[in-house]
Design a protein around this motif. Structure first.
Motif, mmCIF file in Angstrom:
data_model
loop_
_atom_site.group_PDB
_atom_site.id
_atom_site.type_symbol
_atom_site.label_atom_id
_atom_site.label_comp_id
_atom_site.label_asym_id
_atom_site.label_seq_id
_atom_site.Cartn_x
_atom_site.Cartn_y
_atom_site.Cartn_z
ATOM 1 N N ASP A 1 0.825 -1.207 0.000
ATOM 2 C CA ASP A 1 0.000 0.000 0.000
ATOM 3 C C ASP A 1 0.862 1.261 0.000
ATOM 4 O O ASP A 1 0.473 2.293 -0.556
ATOM 5 C CB ASP A 1 -0.929 0.004 1.217
ATOM 6 C CG ASP A 1 -2.042 -1.030 1.098
ATOM 7 O OD1 ASP A 1 -2.354 -1.423 -0.033
ATOM 8 O OD2 ASP A 1 -2.579 -1.438 2.141
ATOM 9 N N PHE A 2 2.031 1.185 0.645
ATOM 10 C CA PHE A 2 2.962 2.320 0.622
ATOM 11 C C PHE A 2 3.736 2.363 -0.684
ATOM 12 O O PHE A 2 3.963 3.437 -1.251
ATOM 13 C CB PHE A 2 3.947 2.210 1.801
ATOM 14 C CG PHE A 2 5.047 3.241 1.764
ATOM 15 C CD1 PHE A 2 4.862 4.495 2.337
ATOM 16 C CD2 PHE A 2 6.260 2.970 1.147
ATOM 17 C CE1 PHE A 2 5.869 5.450 2.293
ATOM 18 C CE2 PHE A 2 7.273 3.922 1.099
ATOM 19 C CZ PHE A 2 7.076 5.167 1.676
ATOM 20 N N TRP B 1 -2.802 -5.220 -2.872
ATOM 21 C CA TRP B 1 -2.974 -3.767 -2.762
ATOM 22 C C TRP B 1 -4.446 -3.425 -2.550
ATOM 23 O O TRP B 1 -5.333 -4.006 -3.176
ATOM 24 C CB TRP B 1 -2.451 -3.107 -4.030
ATOM 25 C CG TRP B 1 -2.506 -1.615 -4.049
ATOM 26 C CD1 TRP B 1 -2.244 -0.769 -3.024
ATOM 27 C CD2 TRP B 1 -2.801 -0.795 -5.183
ATOM 28 N NE1 TRP B 1 -2.358 0.535 -3.423
ATOM 29 C CE2 TRP B 1 -2.710 0.547 -4.754
ATOM 30 C CE3 TRP B 1 -3.137 -1.050 -6.517
ATOM 31 C CZ2 TRP B 1 -2.941 1.621 -5.606
ATOM 32 C CZ3 TRP B 1 -3.346 0.010 -7.361
ATOM 33 C CH2 TRP B 1 -3.252 1.335 -6.911
ATOM 34 N N ARG C 1 0.307 8.823 -2.711
ATOM 35 C CA ARG C 1 0.189 8.054 -1.462
ATOM 36 C C ARG C 1 -0.920 8.614 -0.573
ATOM 37 O O ARG C 1 -1.666 7.859 0.064
ATOM 38 C CB ARG C 1 1.540 8.068 -0.760
ATOM 39 C CG ARG C 1 1.704 7.003 0.317
ATOM 40 C CD ARG C 1 3.149 6.882 0.722
ATOM 41 N NE ARG C 1 3.936 6.220 -0.318
ATOM 42 C CZ ARG C 1 5.024 6.754 -0.869
ATOM 43 N NH1 ARG C 1 5.451 7.949 -0.516
ATOM 44 N NH2 ARG C 1 5.680 6.085 -1.787
ATOM 45 N N GLN D 1 -3.424 5.650 -0.469
ATOM 46 C CA GLN D 1 -3.233 4.930 0.787
ATOM 47 C C GLN D 1 -4.078 5.494 1.926
ATOM 48 O O GLN D 1 -4.607 4.745 2.742
ATOM 49 C CB GLN D 1 -1.755 4.956 1.191
ATOM 50 C CG GLN D 1 -1.452 4.115 2.432
ATOM 51 C CD GLN D 1 0.025 4.120 2.794
ATOM 52 O OE1 GLN D 1 0.814 4.887 2.253
ATOM 53 N NE2 GLN D 1 0.407 3.251 3.722
ATOM 54 N N HIS D 2 -4.196 6.838 1.949
ATOM 55 C CA HIS D 2 -4.881 7.478 3.076
ATOM 56 C C HIS D 2 -6.253 8.029 2.710
ATOM 57 O O HIS D 2 -6.942 8.576 3.563
ATOM 58 C CB HIS D 2 -4.014 8.591 3.649
ATOM 59 C CG HIS D 2 -2.638 8.125 4.047
ATOM 60 N ND1 HIS D 2 -2.428 7.155 4.993
ATOM 61 C CD2 HIS D 2 -1.407 8.494 3.599
ATOM 62 C CE1 HIS D 2 -1.125 6.941 5.138
ATOM 63 N NE2 HIS D 2 -0.489 7.729 4.291
#
Length: 255
Positions: A66-67, A139, A220, A224-225
């Motif tokens: 994910d990062f 992912w 990201r 991701q967030h």
């Protein structure tokens, strides 16, 4: 059979057809180049698979993939729009290809448009491949597709301008060395696989202004967030895009 059946019709093809034909040629040449395939496909894929499977770098909480995936997508954009385009255009300039194309019916801005289309086609192939691999590795993306698309487009424009600036001002051999050196330096210090917070505070403030760092962090934040739109990173990429294209337009030498 009429007398005018085989009468020649001299003149240039319509501009859209010329740009499309040149873009198709540029894309074929790029995909047949072994070094550029290494930069654009093999290296990003290996980094994604290796660092996702092996705990080499502390990527923080959550799954490493994910990062890593947003950073590797940013690296793919840089490898195509900047490194690959700078090297290819530099040697075209050296061998007089750009000079000859400049004398053809295709205007110079049309050639740049064709090169940009070629970069975009290659990036689409890269992103599709990397996305499939990332999903296979587990992912779980979040966020707005529009924000992702905007960041990718701005990153492409920024790196394309910087790549053309380098190719149009340095000799081909210098462009080859400089483009690969910049690629390696930004791979290490651009937040692609190593989080920026692992660097000293003074370095973080400088590295965060780099286009690769802005693209990596922006992607990201969204993927991701789940951020809606990372406006700070958008502003940085916009600044680099304006600076790169403006400088390339002013200082690019065709021969």
């Amino acid at each position: 059979m009429s007398a005018g059946t085989y009468t020649p019709r001299p003149g240039a093809a319509p501009l859209p057809r010329m740009i499309a034909a040149q873009a198709a040629l540029e894309t074929r040449m790029l995909l047949r180049n072994g070094e550029q395939l290494l930069l654009t496909v093999v290296i990003p894929t290996l980094l994604l698979v290796l660092f996702s499977a092996v705990d080499i770098v502390d990527t923080g909480a959550g799954k490493p993939v994910d990062f890593l995936t947003p950073g590797v997508l940013a690296l793919a954009v840089m490898s195509t729009a900047f490194t690959g385009q700078a090297i290819a255009t530099g040697f075209e300039r050296r061998y007089g290809v750009l000079k000859r194309l400049g004398a053809s019916p295709l205007p110079r801005w049309g050639l740049m448009a064709a090169k940009t289309l070629s970069v975009l086609v290659t990036e689409v192939l890269q992103i599709v491949l990397l996305t499939v691999i990332a999903f296979a590795l587990g992912w779980s993306p979040e966020g707005s597709p529009f924000a992702v698309l905007l960041l990718l487009v701005l990153g492409t424009v920024a790196f394309s301008g910087l790549g053309l600036l380098m190719a149009g001002t340095l000799k081909a051999e210098a462009t080859l060395a400089a483009a690969n050196l910049v690629f390696l330096l930004l791979l290490v210090g651009g937040g692609v696989v190593v989080p920026l917070d692992k660097f000293p505070d003074a370095a973080q403030s400088v590295l965060g202004l780099l286009p690769i760092a802005a693209l990596s962090d922006g992607l990201r934040d969204v993927l991701q967030h789940g951020a809606a739109m990372p406006w700070g990173d958008v502003a940085i990429l916009t600044g680099w895009a304006v600076l790169g294209l403006g400088a390339a337009a002013k200082f690019f030498h065709w021969e």
